[in-house]
Motif scaffolding. Structure first.
Motif, PDB file in Angstrom:
ATOM      1  N   ARG A  37      -3.375  -9.539 -33.844  1.00 17.73           N
ATOM      2  CA  ARG A  37      -3.286  -9.165 -35.380  1.00 17.73           C
ATOM      3  C   ARG A  37      -4.584  -9.752 -36.007  1.00 17.73           C
ATOM      4  O   ARG A  37      -5.406  -9.168 -36.896  1.00 17.73           O
ATOM      5  N   LEU A  41      -7.886  -7.948 -38.069  1.00 15.07           N
ATOM      6  CA  LEU A  41      -8.088  -8.375 -39.350  1.00 15.07           C
ATOM      7  C   LEU A  41      -9.723  -8.914 -39.345  1.00 15.07           C
ATOM      8  O   LEU A  41     -10.399  -8.390 -40.221  1.00 15.07           O
ATOM      9  N   GLU A  45     -12.782  -7.069 -41.335  1.00 15.18           N
ATOM     10  CA  GLU A  45     -13.566  -8.100 -42.049  1.00 15.18           C
ATOM     11  C   GLU A  45     -15.213  -7.904 -41.977  1.00 15.18           C
ATOM     12  O   GLU A  45     -15.832  -7.877 -42.938  1.00 15.18           O
ATOM     13  N   MET A  87      -8.196  -4.665 -45.941  1.00 11.57           N
ATOM     14  CA  MET A  87      -8.078  -5.848 -46.026  1.00 11.57           C
ATOM     15  C   MET A  87      -6.528  -6.113 -47.176  1.00 11.57           C
ATOM     16  O   MET A  87      -5.999  -7.319 -46.659  1.00 11.57           O
ATOM     17  N   LEU A  90      -3.580  -6.029 -44.395  1.00 10.44           N
ATOM     18  CA  LEU A  90      -3.794  -6.741 -43.173  1.00 10.44           C
ATOM     19  C   LEU A  90      -3.757  -8.154 -43.516  1.00 10.44           C
ATOM     20  O   LEU A  90      -3.011  -9.087 -42.824  1.00 10.44           O
ATOM     21  N   TYR A  91      -4.799  -8.720 -44.659  1.00 10.52           N
ATOM     22  CA  TYR A  91      -4.662  -9.846 -44.786  1.00 10.52           C
ATOM     23  C   TYR A  91      -3.430 -10.620 -45.398  1.00 10.52           C
ATOM     24  O   TYR A  91      -2.765 -11.825 -45.067  1.00 10.52           O
TER      25      TYR A  91
END
Length: 257
Positions: A37, A41, A45, A87, A90-91
């Motif tokens: 994971r 991410l 990024e 983002m 996912l973040y």
């Protein structure tokens, strides 16, 4: 047509380091693990940072004119805004999985995740189907708020962590992601100013210092994350025991860097 510009070199180094760690974590992590994971991410990024216009400094001023460059800027903007949307999903999900703080626990609920996905899609659509002054300003405001929230959550998790290895791991997480959150939060807050000035999708209109701040967050976070993983098995990732990269892949990565 190309030039060796320190700003682009700085940005390229950040993107390459981000992708290198993403490849290592993906190759060594099991399916569904935190390592996998985190790798996804980090890949997003790197894409988001690389499509921000920081690599345009490699072009000489004469190359930043004409229809070809306009198409390049437009394509990069599409990739960048989609990266922003990814983002946004996912973040927060990653924070909910790794931080032991009540601030992020609501994100773990399926309903909250569906809301994140729907909200991110709405943000991207808002950018492309409304005036840029509205869509980009809202998206950048949400992104700046996300990184501000992530900073508070990381510090809070470090404060609550018990003494010992747990405290060390939480500190490494807060240091790496916290510095990145500050840099990226500042970058997106400045992006709002650029939107209001009518230069949201014009990379040359952004000062070099803005790109340096933007890339510094990633360039600092990756080595700290790597150290935390190797030293404390941060996120329960043990690269020393689960190293499955072939020698040719590792050698190629270092040559690329």
């Amino acid at each position: 047509m190309l030039q060796a510009n320190p700003v682009s070199v700085f940005g390229l180094a950040a993107v390459v380091l981000c992708w290198l760690l993403a490849v290592v974590l993906f190759r060594t992590g099991a399916r569904g693990s935190l390592g996998r994971r985190l790798s996804i991410l980090l890949a997003v990024e790197g894409i988001t940072l690389g499509s921000s216009g920081i690599l345009d400094f490699f072009l000489v001023p004469a190359a930043r004119t004409g229809s070809a460059y306009a198409h390049w800027v437009q394509g990069s903007a599409v990739v960048h805004f989609v990266g922003d949307g990814a983002m946004l999903v996912l973040y927060p999900m990653f924070l909910a999985a790794v931080l032991n703080t009540p601030l992020v626990r609501p994100i773990a609920h399926p309903a909250a995740r569906r809301t994140l996905v729907g909200g991110a899609m709405l943000m991207v659509l808002l950018v492309w189907f409304t005036p840029l002054l509205l869509g980009a300003a809202v998206l950048y405001g949400v992104m700046a708020s996300l990184f501000g929230f992530a900073l508070v959550a990381s510090v809070h998790a470090w404060h609550l962590a018990p003494a010992g290895l747990g405290k060390t791991r939480a500190g490494a997480m807060a240091l790496a992601f916290g510095f990145r959150d500050v840099c990226w939060g500042i970058a997106y807050a400045f992006g709002i100013r650029q939107v209001l000035a009518g230069a949201a999708a014009d990379p040359p209109a952004y000062p070099a210092s803005w790109y340096i701040v933007y890339a510094s967050g990633t360039l600092f976070a990756i080595p700290v994350l790597t150290y935390g993983i190797l030293r404390t098995q941060l996120f329960d990732i043990d690269l020393r025991l689960r190293w499955t990269l072939k020698q040719s892949t590792l050698a190629g990565a270092f040559v690329a860097l």
